[in-house]
Design a protein around this motif. Structure first.
Motif, short mmCIF file in Angstrom:
data_model
loop_
_atom_site.label_atom_id
_atom_site.label_comp_id
_atom_site.label_asym_id
_atom_site.label_seq_id
_atom_site.Cartn_x
_atom_site.Cartn_y
_atom_site.Cartn_z
N MET A 1 -8.37 1.18 -36.12
CA MET A 1 -7.54 1.54 -34.98
C MET A 1 -7.05 2.91 -34.87
N LEU A 2 -7.03 3.60 -33.77
CA LEU A 2 -6.85 4.83 -33.52
C LEU A 2 -5.17 5.24 -33.75
N ARG A 3 -5.20 6.43 -34.48
CA ARG A 3 -3.51 6.42 -34.59
C ARG A 3 -2.91 7.18 -33.13
N PRO A 4 -1.83 6.79 -33.14
CA PRO A 4 -1.26 7.20 -31.68
C PRO A 4 -1.79 8.76 -31.33
N LYS A 5 -1.56 9.80 -32.06
CA LYS A 5 -1.87 11.02 -31.57
C LYS A 5 -3.51 11.18 -31.40
N ARG A 6 -4.28 10.73 -32.12
CA ARG A 6 -5.73 10.73 -31.61
C ARG A 6 -6.09 9.88 -30.51
N GLN A 7 -5.33 8.84 -30.32
CA GLN A 7 -5.58 7.88 -29.29
C GLN A 7 -4.99 8.92 -27.94
N GLN A 8 -3.86 9.54 -28.13
CA GLN A 8 -3.58 10.50 -27.05
C GLN A 8 -4.69 11.36 -26.70
N GLN A 9 -5.15 11.96 -27.66
CA GLN A 9 -6.09 12.91 -27.51
C GLN A 9 -7.37 12.37 -26.66
N VAL A 10 -7.87 11.13 -27.03
CA VAL A 10 -8.88 10.58 -26.32
C VAL A 10 -8.61 10.33 -24.97
N ILE A 11 -7.30 9.84 -24.63
CA ILE A 11 -7.11 9.89 -23.38
C ILE A 11 -7.07 11.04 -22.46
N ILE A 12 -6.63 12.08 -23.22
CA ILE A 12 -6.53 13.30 -22.45
C ILE A 12 -8.00 13.83 -22.21
N ASP A 13 -8.91 13.50 -23.29
CA ASP A 13 -10.36 14.10 -22.90
C ASP A 13 -10.76 13.46 -21.96
N ARG A 14 -10.70 12.03 -21.75
CA ARG A 14 -11.07 11.25 -20.75
C ARG A 14 -10.48 11.96 -19.26
N GLN A 15 -9.43 12.01 -19.09
CA GLN A 15 -8.80 12.70 -17.99
C GLN A 15 -9.54 13.74 -17.62
N ILE A 16 -9.75 14.99 -18.57
CA ILE A 16 -10.41 16.12 -18.47
C ILE A 16 -11.70 15.78 -17.96
N LEU A 17 -12.29 15.00 -18.47
CA LEU A 17 -13.85 14.64 -18.29
C LEU A 17 -14.02 14.08 -16.75
N ALA A 18 -13.01 13.27 -16.53
CA ALA A 18 -12.95 12.82 -14.98
C ALA A 18 -13.00 13.77 -14.04
N LEU A 19 -11.92 14.71 -14.21
CA LEU A 19 -11.90 16.09 -13.38
C LEU A 19 -12.77 16.85 -13.43
N HIS A 20 -13.67 17.02 -14.36
CA HIS A 20 -14.82 17.81 -14.50
C HIS A 20 -16.04 17.43 -13.76
N GLU A 21 -16.21 15.82 -13.90
CA GLU A 21 -17.10 15.24 -13.09
C GLU A 21 -16.82 15.79 -11.51
N ALA A 22 -15.65 15.68 -11.11
CA ALA A 22 -15.35 15.92 -9.60
C ALA A 22 -15.75 17.62 -9.47
N MET A 23 -15.15 18.44 -10.37
CA MET A 23 -15.49 19.55 -10.23
C MET A 23 -16.95 20.11 -10.27
N VAL A 24 -17.57 19.48 -11.23
CA VAL A 24 -19.10 19.95 -11.23
C VAL A 24 -19.70 19.25 -9.70
N GLU A 25 -19.36 18.17 -9.19
CA GLU A 25 -19.94 17.71 -8.19
C GLU A 25 -19.74 18.78 -6.81
N LYS A 26 -18.29 19.26 -7.05
CA LYS A 26 -17.96 20.20 -5.89
C LYS A 26 -18.57 21.35 -5.84
N VAL A 27 -18.80 21.89 -7.28
CA VAL A 27 -19.76 23.19 -7.20
C VAL A 27 -20.99 23.08 -6.81
N ILE A 28 -21.51 21.83 -7.37
CA ILE A 28 -22.95 21.77 -6.87
C ILE A 28 -23.20 21.52 -5.31
#
Length: 113
Positions: A1-28
């Protein structure tokens, strides 16, 4: 089981990845936006926001932009180093606030499904 801080970092990384997916498509779709990315990179280097090594990696990624598949693959890589780079991204200013909110709303909806 993930510790709360680690779990929070995973969620943030997923949000950042989702934003980058959109940004990459816009730049392309709008290659003129690369000028802003290059300016961001230069400014971040000059102000010490990113390290020399990170700057070299971003430069390498930007140089791949002529090949959209490679560019997309590099920016969206699931490697830990790329996740770290995305946390101090040069992609600021690519999405409007409305676009950013839309991406995050879709991300949240996908997590709840």
């Amino acid at each position: 089981m993930l510790r709360p801080k680690r779990q929070q970092q995973v969620i943030i990384d997923r949000q950042i990845l989702a934003l980058h997916e959109a940004m990459v498509e816009k730049v392309i779709a709008e290659p003129h936006l690369l000028v802003g990315l290059q300016a961001n990179l230069k400014r971040y280097m000059e102000t010490g926001v990113i390290s020399y090594g990170s700057a070299l990696l971003w430069e390498s990624i930007l140089s791949s932009s002529a090949d959209p598949a490679t560019f997309r693959q590099l920016v969206l890589s699931d490697e830990q180093r790329m996740a770290q780079l995305r946390r101090r991204t040069i992609f600021s200013g690519i999405l409007s606030e409305d676009e950013r909110e839309e991406v995050l709303a879709k991300y949240i909806a996908s997590e709840l499904a």
